[in-house]
Enzyme design. Structure first.
Site, PDB file in Angstrom:
ATOM      1  N   THR A   1      70.513  18.381  59.813  1.00 24.23           N
ATOM      2  CA  THR A   1      70.410  16.937  59.603  1.00 24.23           C
ATOM      3  C   THR A   1      70.735  16.549  58.160  1.00 24.23           C
ATOM      4  O   THR A   1      70.569  17.363  57.242  1.00 24.23           O
ATOM      5  CB  THR A   1      68.972  16.471  59.936  1.00 24.23           C
ATOM      6  OG1 THR A   1      68.800  15.129  59.532  1.00 24.23           O
ATOM      7  CG2 THR A   1      67.929  17.313  59.203  1.00 24.23           C
ATOM      8  N   ASP A   2      71.129  15.301  57.978  1.00 28.67           N
ATOM      9  CA  ASP A   2      71.362  14.807  56.610  1.00 28.67           C
ATOM     10  C   ASP A   2      70.055  14.654  55.828  1.00 28.67           C
ATOM     11  O   ASP A   2      70.065  14.554  54.599  1.00 28.67           O
ATOM     12  CB  ASP A   2      72.127  13.479  56.626  1.00 28.67           C
ATOM     13  CG  ASP A   2      71.427  12.359  57.381  1.00 28.67           C
ATOM     14  OD1 ASP A   2      70.340  12.588  57.946  1.00 28.67           O
ATOM     15  OD2 ASP A   2      71.976  11.233  57.411  1.00 28.67           O
ATOM     16  N   GLU A   3      68.912  14.660  56.534  1.00 27.61           N
ATOM     17  CA  GLU A   3      67.631  14.413  55.854  1.00 27.61           C
ATOM     18  C   GLU A   3      67.277  15.506  54.856  1.00 27.61           C
ATOM     19  O   GLU A   3      66.428  15.305  53.991  1.00 27.61           O
ATOM     20  CB  GLU A   3      66.502  14.244  56.870  1.00 27.61           C
ATOM     21  CG  GLU A   3      66.757  13.110  57.830  1.00 27.61           C
ATOM     22  CD  GLU A   3      65.508  12.594  58.542  1.00 27.61           C
ATOM     23  OE1 GLU A   3      64.394  12.979  58.154  1.00 27.61           O
ATOM     24  OE2 GLU A   3      65.671  11.802  59.475  1.00 27.61           O
TER      25      GLU A   3
ATOM     26  N   TYR B   1      59.339  17.312  58.552  1.00 29.97           N
ATOM     27  CA  TYR B   1      60.497  17.560  59.422  1.00 29.97           C
ATOM     28  C   TYR B   1      61.689  18.050  58.601  1.00 29.97           C
ATOM     29  O   TYR B   1      62.270  19.105  58.876  1.00 29.97           O
ATOM     30  CB  TYR B   1      60.876  16.282  60.201  1.00 29.97           C
ATOM     31  CG  TYR B   1      62.273  16.335  60.788  1.00 29.97           C
ATOM     32  CD1 TYR B   1      62.591  17.226  61.806  1.00 29.97           C
ATOM     33  CD2 TYR B   1      63.291  15.499  60.308  1.00 29.97           C
ATOM     34  CE1 TYR B   1      63.876  17.301  62.341  1.00 29.97           C
ATOM     35  CE2 TYR B   1      64.573  15.555  60.830  1.00 29.97           C
ATOM     36  CZ  TYR B   1      64.859  16.454  61.842  1.00 29.97           C
ATOM     37  OH  TYR B   1      66.136  16.533  62.357  1.00 29.97           O
TER      38      TYR B   1
ATOM     39  N   LYS C   1      63.682  21.674  58.521  1.00 33.36           N
ATOM     40  CA  LYS C   1      65.123  21.834  58.798  1.00 33.36           C
ATOM     41  C   LYS C   1      65.795  22.494  57.593  1.00 33.36           C
ATOM     42  O   LYS C   1      66.681  23.340  57.750  1.00 33.36           O
ATOM     43  CB  LYS C   1      65.781  20.473  59.096  1.00 33.36           C
ATOM     44  CG  LYS C   1      65.377  19.835  60.413  1.00 33.36           C
ATOM     45  CD  LYS C   1      65.782  20.638  61.649  1.00 33.36           C
ATOM     46  CE  LYS C   1      67.265  20.630  61.924  1.00 33.36           C
ATOM     47  NZ  LYS C   1      67.570  21.317  63.220  1.00 33.36           N
TER      48      LYS C   1
END
Ligand code: NAD
Ligand code: DAU
Length: 377
Positions: free
Chosen positions: A134-136, A183, A187
């Protein structure tokens, strides 16, 4: 590549990837490995469940012995790894589950693939472990312009192309990781393990980091399906903070197309960012949803604007995400196929036409969970 395990194939993005591969590659064997957590739903795959090149296996990615046995039994050549706990709000309430599934589960998949492939005469030749991230993991971007101009404004991505944006900077592949939520931290941890398996053992890995996806079959805890369903039922729309946070939205089938392309043509050990340069403030997207649902249901325009309810902000809420996907466009020629207006229209129509799918999720246990999770609203 003939025998491919897709993990998390009963979830939102995974089901689109499974469908694309099963339909596009009849000579591949597609094994969907999914634990069927609250987010896994075999109804997402009804249309392909009887295809001869498809097999579903209910399994936890943390079950190392089970995964290794499955790889041996199916002579697996490739892994496309999507299984994860994916919802930021849940990670704030229960970080342990996120570390377990996202970090330990990814490690279990990596180690099983490594042991199986190392036991073969050809070793890692022709094999691929593709991790969906993810970009997060990059953290959050600011909403600033060097000359103090109010966003949105036009700015340049690394390719030199101009895009409308809410800040001057984008996430590029070389940025340092700065995850903020449990989260995104989990990741990030999984991404590091994937790269470590390449650097240490020479495993042929690829990592991609994608922006927010939207489209059919998304679990209705996420902004877009939750709000479409609430508007339909005239329930309050819980907008976190002032609704000013910016997300970069990509139609899920465009993500699945990118995964297909990168799995087959991406360079080993590389990272590719996936996104469509499509930034929106939450409150603006919510207004588009209200307008679209009202129009499709024949309600007067703006009739449901009063459902907007500002609630306590998400803890550690990242201000802005914006992906620079220039590398993917330049190297592999990928581009999103849908404009946002078209994608969001299709999406709203799909949820309104598939109320039964939604009702099966939102009735019963889920409703109780949702009420307790968001009891502060
Ligand atoms: P989702 O929550 O809809 O689906 C996750 C799937 O993984 C479910 O089918 C679930 O049953 C399965 N799963 C969870 N734990 C498992 C375990 N221990 N063993 C086996 N299966 C398990 O998620 P999604 O939104 O489709 O996201 C898929 C992947 O893409 C995730 O890795 C996520 O981090 C990443 N991603 C998501 C987005 C997005 O906008 N949704 C954007 C970028 C990246
Ligand atoms: O950026 C990619 C990520 O996008 C993925 O890695 C995650 O798996 C996926 O869940 C998504 O994360 P977000 O936190 O951005 O998505 P979510 O739909 O939960 O929220 C989108 C924005 O809307 C965010 O700024 C929070 C806000 N929001 C969300 C909900 C559920 C609200 O204002 N109210 C809500 O009820």
């Amino acid at each position: 590549m003939k025998n491919i395990i897709i993990t998390g194939g009963a979830g939102f993005i995974g089901s689109h990837v499974v469908r694309l591969f099963v339909n596009k590659y009849p000579d591949y064997r597609i094994i969907n490995l999914d634990k069927l957590t609250y987010a896994g739903n075999l109804a997402n795959l009804k249309d392909i469940e009887n295809c001869p090149n498809y097999r579903f296996v209910k399994m936890d990615i943390c079950d190392f012995d089970g995964v290794l046995r499955l790889m041996q039994e199916e002579h697996v050549d490739g892994v496309i790894h999507l299984a994860a706990e994916s919802h930021v709000d849940r990670s704030i309430k229960d970080p342990f589950t996120f570390a377990q599934t996202n970090v330990m589960g990814t490690l279990s998949m990596l180690q099983a693939a490594k042991l199986y492939w190392e036991s073969l005469p050809e070793h890692f030749e022709g094999k691929r472990f593709y991790h969906i991230s993810t970009d997060e993991v990059y953290g959050a971007l600011q909403m600033t312009h060097p000359d103090g101009i109010e966003p949105p404004f036009t700015t340049r991505a690394s390719s030199g192309e101009h895009h409308m944006a809410y800040g001057e900077k984008f996430f590029t592949e070389d940025l340092k990781y700065q995850p903020h939520s449990p989260y995104s931290a989990s990741k990030a941890g999984s991404d590091h393990f994937v790269r470590a398996f390449h650097d240490t053992y020479g495993m042929p890995t690829i990592v991609t980091n994608c922006s927010n996806n939207y489209g059919p079959y998304q679990f209705p805890e996420k902004l877009i399906p939750l709000f479409i369903n609430n508007i339909r039922h005239r329930k309050p729309l819980p907008v976190y903070g002032r609704g000013e946070n910016v997300r970069d939205w990509l139609y899920v089938e465009d993500h699945a197309r990118a995964i297909d392309l990168i799995f087959h043509e991406g360079r080993v050990a590389e990272t590719y960012n996936i996104g469509g340069f499509n930034e929106w403030k939450n409150i603006d997207i919510i207004k588009v949803l209200i307008k679209t649902v009202d129009r499709l249901l024949g309600r007067p325009e703006g009739a449901d604007l009063d459902l907007i309810t500002y609630v306590t902000d998400r803890a550690g809420h990242d201000l802005r995400y914006a992906i620079d996907s220039s590398k993917l466009q330049r190297e592999l020629g990928w581009e999103p196929s849908l404009q946002f207006e078209e994608g969001i229209g299709k999406t709203v129509r799909w949820y309104l036409d598939n109320q039964e799918w939604m009702d099966q999720i939102t009735s019963g246990e889920y409703e109780k969970y949702y009420d307790s999770m968001y009891s502060n609203r």
